[in-house]
Scaffold this motif. Structure first.
Motif, short mmCIF file in Angstrom:
data_model
loop_
_atom_site.label_atom_id
_atom_site.label_comp_id
_atom_site.label_asym_id
_atom_site.label_seq_id
_atom_site.Cartn_x
_atom_site.Cartn_y
_atom_site.Cartn_z
N LEU A 1 1.12 -7.00 3.99
CA LEU A 1 -0.26 -7.43 3.78
C LEU A 1 -0.78 -7.10 2.38
O LEU A 1 -1.88 -7.53 2.02
CB LEU A 1 -1.17 -6.74 4.81
CG LEU A 1 -0.88 -7.02 6.28
CD1 LEU A 1 -1.70 -6.09 7.16
CD2 LEU A 1 -1.18 -8.47 6.62
N TRP A 2 -0.03 -6.34 1.61
CA TRP A 2 -0.57 -5.76 0.39
C TRP A 2 -1.03 -6.81 -0.61
O TRP A 2 -2.07 -6.66 -1.26
CB TRP A 2 0.46 -4.82 -0.26
CG TRP A 2 -0.03 -4.22 -1.53
CD1 TRP A 2 0.41 -4.46 -2.79
CD2 TRP A 2 -1.11 -3.28 -1.68
NE1 TRP A 2 -0.30 -3.74 -3.71
CE2 TRP A 2 -1.24 -3.00 -3.05
CE3 TRP A 2 -1.97 -2.65 -0.76
CZ2 TRP A 2 -2.20 -2.11 -3.54
CZ3 TRP A 2 -2.93 -1.77 -1.26
CH2 TRP A 2 -3.03 -1.51 -2.62
N ARG A 3 -0.27 -7.88 -0.77
CA ARG A 3 -0.63 -8.87 -1.80
C ARG A 3 -2.01 -9.44 -1.57
O ARG A 3 -2.79 -9.60 -2.51
CB ARG A 3 0.41 -9.98 -1.84
CG ARG A 3 0.11 -11.06 -2.88
CD ARG A 3 1.26 -12.01 -3.08
NE ARG A 3 2.40 -11.31 -3.67
CZ ARG A 3 3.54 -11.91 -3.98
NH1 ARG A 3 3.70 -13.21 -3.73
NH2 ARG A 3 4.53 -11.23 -4.52
N GLU A 4 -2.35 -9.75 -0.31
CA GLU A 4 -3.68 -10.30 -0.05
C GLU A 4 -4.75 -9.20 -0.04
O GLU A 4 -5.92 -9.47 -0.30
CB GLU A 4 -3.70 -11.05 1.27
CG GLU A 4 -3.32 -10.22 2.48
CD GLU A 4 -3.20 -11.05 3.74
OE1 GLU A 4 -4.24 -11.29 4.39
OE2 GLU A 4 -2.07 -11.44 4.07
N MET A 5 -4.36 -7.97 0.23
CA MET A 5 -5.33 -6.88 0.29
C MET A 5 -5.72 -6.37 -1.10
O MET A 5 -6.89 -6.05 -1.34
CB MET A 5 -4.76 -5.72 1.11
CG MET A 5 -4.60 -6.02 2.58
SD MET A 5 -6.19 -6.19 3.40
CE MET A 5 -5.73 -7.17 4.82
N GLU A 6 -4.78 -6.26 -2.01
CA GLU A 6 -5.07 -5.63 -3.30
C GLU A 6 -6.14 -6.37 -4.09
O GLU A 6 -6.86 -5.79 -4.89
CB GLU A 6 -3.80 -5.49 -4.14
CG GLU A 6 -3.15 -6.80 -4.52
CD GLU A 6 -1.93 -6.59 -5.40
OE1 GLU A 6 -1.83 -5.51 -6.02
OE2 GLU A 6 -1.08 -7.49 -5.47
N CYS B 1 -9.20 -11.91 9.33
CA CYS B 1 -9.03 -10.82 10.30
C CYS B 1 -7.55 -10.51 10.43
O CYS B 1 -6.74 -11.40 10.70
CB CYS B 1 -9.62 -11.22 11.65
SG CYS B 1 -9.39 -9.98 12.95
N GLU B 2 -7.20 -9.25 10.23
CA GLU B 2 -5.80 -8.85 10.31
C GLU B 2 -5.22 -9.09 11.68
O GLU B 2 -4.05 -9.48 11.83
CB GLU B 2 -5.67 -7.38 9.92
CG GLU B 2 -4.26 -6.85 9.88
CD GLU B 2 -4.18 -5.40 9.46
OE1 GLU B 2 -3.31 -4.69 10.00
OE2 GLU B 2 -4.99 -4.97 8.60
N GLY B 3 -5.97 -8.82 12.72
CA GLY B 3 -5.52 -9.11 14.08
C GLY B 3 -4.41 -8.18 14.57
O GLY B 3 -3.51 -8.62 15.27
N ASP C 1 -8.03 -3.16 10.56
CA ASP C 1 -8.28 -4.09 9.46
C ASP C 1 -8.24 -3.30 8.17
O ASP C 1 -8.50 -2.09 8.15
CB ASP C 1 -9.63 -4.78 9.64
CG ASP C 1 -9.64 -6.18 9.03
OD1 ASP C 1 -8.56 -6.71 8.71
OD2 ASP C 1 -10.73 -6.76 8.88
N MET C 2 -7.92 -3.98 7.08
CA MET C 2 -7.79 -3.34 5.76
C MET C 2 -6.82 -2.17 5.80
O MET C 2 -7.07 -1.09 5.29
CB MET C 2 -9.17 -2.89 5.25
CG MET C 2 -10.19 -3.98 5.15
SD MET C 2 -9.84 -5.13 3.82
CE MET C 2 -11.23 -6.25 3.99
N LEU C 3 -5.68 -2.39 6.44
CA LEU C 3 -4.51 -1.51 6.45
C LEU C 3 -4.61 -0.29 7.36
O LEU C 3 -3.64 0.07 8.00
CB LEU C 3 -4.14 -1.06 5.02
CG LEU C 3 -3.82 -2.18 4.03
CD1 LEU C 3 -3.33 -1.58 2.71
CD2 LEU C 3 -2.80 -3.15 4.58
N TRP C 4 -5.78 0.39 7.39
CA TRP C 4 -5.88 1.51 8.36
C TRP C 4 -7.30 1.72 8.84
O TRP C 4 -7.56 2.60 9.66
CB TRP C 4 -5.29 2.79 7.80
CG TRP C 4 -6.05 3.51 6.71
CD1 TRP C 4 -6.59 2.98 5.58
CD2 TRP C 4 -6.31 4.92 6.65
NE1 TRP C 4 -7.17 3.96 4.81
CE2 TRP C 4 -7.01 5.16 5.44
CE3 TRP C 4 -6.02 6.00 7.48
CZ2 TRP C 4 -7.44 6.43 5.05
CZ3 TRP C 4 -6.44 7.27 7.08
CH2 TRP C 4 -7.13 7.48 5.89
#
Length: 327
Positions: free
Chosen positions: A28-33, A112-114, A130-133
């Motif tokens: 998920l990192w690429r879309e999160m950063e 939404c990470e889901g 959501d948002m990794l943790w």
């Protein structure tokens, strides 16, 4: 009505140190950063948010360091503070009653990470990540459950995204009163409504960067706080209508799967993505979609995935179709 599919997954990550959490987060990192603020990308901004996290969430500092080390990406520790994220807003409706927490989460499906996560960072916690943790909603092994809705006001200040606040409360608190007490010292970036439930109490608290935590009239929330709702806001979000509806329905899952609580896609593509029914005293949560449900618990957590159909609100009572477990 246009229907859309979304895949939800359930994962176990333990204490975050054995690679399971990192394997998921790296994907998920690429879309999160890209959600980091420009200030958070500067050395001064990064130092500021690290210091803010250490000052207000010291118990989670070892967890953040463990996760950032596992993720092994530039700016991972800054991102994981959730104190340098671009502001976001979501709809949602929720109620706490008789030791249970029921909520609808509304947003665009692609935002939404889901991911339903069972973790043991500081203690056992299950929730929608959501948002990794961070957590949109969740419960811990002490019988405390928490969920969030946007407060409906376009105000932004220095502080934490509410997702990490939900995580922090569930990792460090046993009761509603303890969690409300901790809220009083936490800076929060965007107006939010938090509904908290334990075996003895339920409450909704209004929080935001421009106000102290304020207890709501009852343990219900949609997308407004203490200020009057404008005609335009009601037209687009129907927040007062949804609040009236959930007060009348209580913790009736079938009502959450019908309008006005179940929302089909609006002009921005936001819609009801899932219904969550937490019974924290039993350590159980069931996620619902029209015609489908998925139960998880501390005693029987089952990793896997489900692809569900969105935009298909129930017409009838739906209880028989859903095979609802007893509350």
């Amino acid at each position: 009505m246009r229907q859309e599919h979304k895949t939800f997954q359930a994962i176990e990550v333990g204490d975050g140190g054995d690679g399971r959490w990192a394997a998921h987060a790296r994907g998920l990192w690429r879309e999160m950063e890209g959600l980091l603020t420009e200030e958070g990308r500067t050395p001064e901004g990064a130092d500021r948010v690290r210091a803010l996290f250490r000052a207000h969430m010291p118990e989670l500092v070892p967890v953040l360091e463990r996760l950032a080390g596992q993720l092994d990406r530039p700016e991972a520790d800054v991102f994981l503070t959730h104190a340098a994220l671009r502001p976001f807003s979501q709809a949602c409706t929720q109620i706490g009653r008789n030791g249970t927490l029921l909520r609808n989460y509304d947003l665009r499906p692609d935002q939404c990470e889901g991911t339903i996560v069972s973790s043991c960072f500081l203690r056992p916690v299950i929730g929608m990540q959501d948002m990794l943790w961070g957590l949109l909603d969740g419960m811990n092994d002490a019988g405390l459950a928490v969920s969030l809705t946007w407060g409906g006001r376009s105000v932004y200040g220095g502080g934490f995204a509410v997702l990490i606040v939900v995580r922090y409360l569930l990792e460090t608190c046993d009761t509603v009163d303890e969690a409300v007490g901790r809220l009083r010292s936490l800076p929060i970036a965007v107006p939010q409504n938090l509904t908290l439930v334990d075996p003895a109490k339920e409450v909704t608290v209004f929080v935001g960067p421009d106000m102290p935590p304020t207890v709501a009239p009852d343990a219900c929330a949609a997308n407004h706080q203490h200020l009057p709702v404008t005609d335009e806001q009601e037209r687009t979000m129907r927040t007062q209508e949804r609040l009236r509806a959930i007060r009348a329905a209580g913790t009736d899952v079938a009502a959450m799967l019908k309008p006005p609580l179940y929302r089909s896609a609006d002009e921005q593509g936001s819609r009801t993505l899932y219904t969550a029914h937490y019974r924290p005293v039993d350590g159980r949560v069931t996620y619902y979609w029209p015609g489908e449900s998925w139960q998880q618990s501390f005693g029987d957590f089952t990793p896997g995935s489900r692809t569900v159909t969105l935009g298909r609100a129930a017409v009838g009572a739906g209880g028989d179709r859903l095979d609802l477990p007893p509350s």
